[in-house]
Each structure stands twice: as C-alpha cells, then as structure tokens.
Scaffold this active site. Sequence first.
Site, PDB file in Angstrom:
ATOM      1  N   GLU A 115      -2.444 -19.751 -20.312  1.00  0.00           N
ATOM      2  CA  GLU A 115      -1.423 -19.592 -19.278  1.00  0.00           C
ATOM      3  C   GLU A 115      -0.956 -20.921 -18.686  1.00  0.00           C
ATOM      4  OE1 GLU A 115      -3.119 -17.134 -16.170  1.00  0.00           O
ATOM      5  OE2 GLU A 115      -5.120 -17.910 -16.604  1.00  0.00           O
ATOM      6  N   CYS A 133      -0.299 -10.459 -22.200  1.00  0.00           N
ATOM      7  CA  CYS A 133      -0.194  -9.617 -21.010  1.00  0.00           C
ATOM      8  C   CYS A 133       0.835 -10.225 -20.069  1.00  0.00           C
ATOM      9  CB  CYS A 133      -1.542  -9.465 -20.310  1.00  0.00           C
ATOM     10  SG  CYS A 133      -2.279 -11.019 -19.779  1.00  0.00           S
ATOM     11  N   ASP A 142       2.113 -16.645 -15.550  1.00  0.00           N
ATOM     12  CA  ASP A 142       1.826 -18.019 -15.154  1.00  0.00           C
ATOM     13  C   ASP A 142       2.370 -19.016 -16.172  1.00  0.00           C
ATOM     14  OD1 ASP A 142       0.713 -17.761 -12.676  1.00  0.00           O
ATOM     15  OD2 ASP A 142      -1.347 -17.623 -13.391  1.00  0.00           O
ATOM     16  N   HIS A 146       0.822  -1.208   0.000  1.00  0.00           N
ATOM     17  CA  HIS A 146       0.000   0.000   0.000  1.00  0.00           C
ATOM     18  C   HIS A 146       0.853   1.255   0.000  1.00  0.00           C
ATOM     19  CE1 HIS A 146      -3.542  -2.308   0.250  1.00  0.00           C
ATOM     20  NE2 HIS A 146      -3.454  -2.646   1.514  1.00  0.00           N
TER      21      HIS A 146
END
Length: 606
Positions: A441, A512, A465, A199
């Site tokens: 993937e 991607c 992946d 974060h």
Amino acid sequence: MKETHKETVKRLKGIAVSPGVVIGKARLVDRSRVKILYQYLVDERQVSREADRFKEAISAAREQIIAVKNKMPEQLRKHSFILDTHTMILDDSMFCNATIQTILSEKINAEWALKKSVQNIEKLFAQIDDRYIKERIVDVEYVAERVLRNLAGKEQESLSEINERVIIVAHELSPADTSSINIGKVMGFITDVGGRTSHAAIMAQSLKIPAVVGLETVTHHVQEGTLLIVDGYAGEVIIAPDDEQIILFQEKQLQRERYESSIIRLSHLPAETVEGHRVAVRANIELLEEVVAAKDHGAEGIGLYRTEYHYLRSANLPAEEELFEDYKQVAEIISPSPVTIRTLDLGGDRISSEIALTKEANPALGLRAIRFCLKEVGLFKSQLRAILRASAFGRVQLMFPMISGVQELLDSKAILEEVMNDLDREGHEYDRHIRVGVMVEVPSAVAVADLLARHVDFFSIGTNDLVQYALAIDRVNEHVAYMYQPFHPAILRMIRQVVEAGNKAGIDVALCGEMAGDPLCTFILVGLGIEELSLNPLGIPIIKKIIRTLSLEESRKDLEEILDLDTATKVRDMIKAKMRPLLKDLDQQGLITSYNNQEKRALRHG
C-alpha cells in the site's frame, strides 16, 4: 395549479447509506443541541455542589443509556457495543475527571467545564487522518449532549414513541436514537449530517430500512407531514413529489427488488470468467457480527479482517484472551473458507492512554501500523499470540500492514517466530505453517515487490492507501478528492508490477479497497491477473455477476492497449466502452451509483 406544485418539488442529494426506496410522510425530530450561552463563576461554597451536580448528570446519563440498550430491537442487538462505548466515555478521565477538575480549579459552572473538556478531546481527534476513526468524535459529542440535557433538565422525545408510519427527518441521529426506533413504524430516515461509517448508517443497514445522510439542509426544506421519496440507492430525496414521480419511483423499486433478488440467488455461484478462470471474491469486515452477512452475500471467505475495533473501544488495551475469542469465532464461522487477519493498523495517537507517545504533525506518515507495532513489541506479541491460537480453529492467514521494505518484514517475522516458540513451550495448539502476507500500500513496497515476495506467502494490494500515497492526495480533502483516480496510469502500472512479482515468486496476489468493489474496475483487474478481490459484503453479488460475464482472454488482450493510455480519463472511457452493455444494465437498476457520482465529480474538474 399543477405548475405551482411542480415549483415546490425539491431534489436533494446526499450519501446513500442503506438501500431501498420508500415513499411516506415526514416526521421532524428536533435534535438541536443544548446551547451553552455563557460561563459563570461559582461561589467558593458552591463549588463542591456544582461538581456533585455534574456527577448526578453523569449517573443519569449512564442509566438512560443502559435503559435504551435493554430495549434494543433484536435486529440491533449485535450493535449494542456502540452503547457500551458511550458508557465507557462517561467514565473516561478526559471526559469525566477533567471536567470535575476544571469545576474545582477554575470554579466555573459544570456546563462550561464540560464544554472545555470536549473541546480538548476534539483537538486530539482533529489530528487523526483516518476518516472512520475521526468520525468517532461524534460519540463523545452525543454523550456530552446527553449530560448537558440532564444538567439543563431537558427531556428528549424518544423515537420508540412514534406510532405511525413515517420517515424520520433530523439534523442528526445518535446511536441511542436509532437503537430505540419503532421498527414497525419508521420506514426510513434522512439527516443533514452523517457519513457512510456513522452509527446511524450501520443501524439502518441492520434494520433494512432506506436511509440517506449528509443532505446538509433537508431539515430547512421539509415540514411535518410533507410527502417524501427517499432513494437509498442513489442517495436522493425528493420533497413533495408529484404523481408522475411517485409512480416512476415505485416502478424503479420493483425493478431493483427483482434484479437484486436474481443476483442474490446467484451470489453463491463461483466467480468464473466465460473460460472457467476463477477469481476468489471475499469480504472486508471490521466486526465479528459482519461474518454472517458476508456469507449470506456469497463471500468465499474473509479477505481482510480489520482488527482495530478492540483497541479503540475503551481506554485500556484489550487482553489477549479477548482478541483470541473474537478471532476464533470468526475462523469457526467462516470455515472452511479462509480469514485473513490484518495486524493492528493504527498509531499510538488513536488508542489506549496506557501508551504515551509524542503528538505527531502528520500521523498518516508517522508512527502507525507495522511501525507502531515494531516499537510496541508487547502489544504486537499479544495480538500475534491471539491470531496464532485462533489458527487452530480454522483457515487463518496473517497479514502485516504498511510494510515499506524487506527489513520491516524480516523484523516482523522474527517477532512472529518468537511468539511461536513461546506458544510451543506453553503447549498451545496453532498452525505452525500459517500463511503470512503483506499489504502492498506504499510505493516503496511496489518498487521492491520482487524482494518482498521471497519472504511471504501472498500479497494483498491495499488500493485506498496506495492511490493516496502514490498520487500525493488526501481523498478526504474536498479540494483534491477529485484527483483520487484509481484509473491513473501510474496506479495500474503499480498493480501490474506487484502481480508480476507475485507470479514470478509463485505467490497469490489479492486486492482490497474501493477498486475491488467498483464494477468498472473489475474488467481491468481480471485482465491484470488479480486472483482475489476483497470488498464490502453488499457489493459481492454484483462483482461476481460481472466476472461471470467477462472473458479473461479479451481482458488480457485489451490490457496492453489500456496500459499505453496516458490519462485516467482515457482509461476510464475505454473500459466503459468495453463494458457498456453490462454497465447500462446495472445503471438502470441504480446499482452503480457510487461510481457514477465519482465520475461526475472527476469530469467537473476536467
């Protein structure tokens, strides 16, 4: 005297999470944890009082978090959900009720009971394979620390009280810390721990201040007021720099700013090779709030919208209406460009306690993604309904993750057809001809790509992946991470096989993952025939610039030679030689540091 000073100069390498270079004085912020030294038994008559003491600490923590949220700078308002998550943790049964029950049943002090609850939650998170999700245990730890401080009566310095221009140095920073930063005074921050998905990293990007995390020992080397150079491009911190280093980094900052300004101005131009062949460059996002940044950086749509956030942020499953409103807004904002929404890519071990599943020894190879959705059909239908309804408000595409064979795809499409029929009966508007695709993937999907292509409108190759499963390595495991090689001949041949299957069937093939955003990969991906790249929004201008310098004809001509090479190192070296002038330009600006670090790591291991 000069030599003495030089000996004190230290360079530390960490993880670059927010770009920019800043030079300033250190402000040490103590974020050491409250130490729970011992467990003690509570007298029978005091047990209820001990439980009440814990409840009061919980109540105080909630008020503190709400107060921080109400004072958040405007730039961080879109991240207020992080603090909402923290208030939800306070109400979570494993956190709150379990602690109270432990106090009452074992008659022990609240601090120790809370510690036991957190340890149980940590054991659950340890089973999670996904790095981003695993790192969310820190949210539980942040909340527990706040409650412990309330139990101990210890107050913590707020970063909003800092009134001079400084660089924050801390072991770690919580979302509450970064939410309360005095943005007029804090020039940047560096921490011992943290990662790209923390974060604090996300907040730093929103505030547009340089940040480097994961420095491990920076708090041991820096004293209050020490002069620092923080390089948020290279992930480097220089402690006590000399005049020569300061001048050098000031010049580098000016160079980078000029260069980035130039490519940002061109980022809205199409990504066309010198022959005019166009490659669509789109953005990967996880949150609705990221859509604007994607457009600002020249994204031609959203190539991958990860939809897991709504399922992770609370103990309850999200309602269809909540999902619909989110997907609808994304579709409207990015319109007329498309948005590809990926269905849920998690397992039951990571989401709502409403779903009780047996713990799995290896969740990465277990009941996750489309397998999980086909088992939990009600949950799957709810999301499909939301996606379809949103398709009435923009160019929405739907994508199934982790498809391993044709039967899974047919089963998924059958459920989609059922949902469409339900929406027809109910009178909802939606795109009856919505484009449906699959993520390729896993190796089995590559092997039957020609069969899968008969049933979909597009492929999207998920390289993160695919590399991991094909090469049998865990890229999070430091002992084998160096083997995560996108240039491995097996990976390149798999990509070619999927592209050829897509071309033969007349469907689009996108890609991607990290390869899409790696400047060194662009040359071969264009040559392989990838028609769409989807990546982090910040990397889009650079990838577009590279594509505009490439020749499709030359890339294709070199492809066969590249695919005949037998090691990843040979492939990488050949591509580097082909792209040397452009890579040198980018490297001088510090804009391909992530690639350089990966290569150095690989070379160290031969």
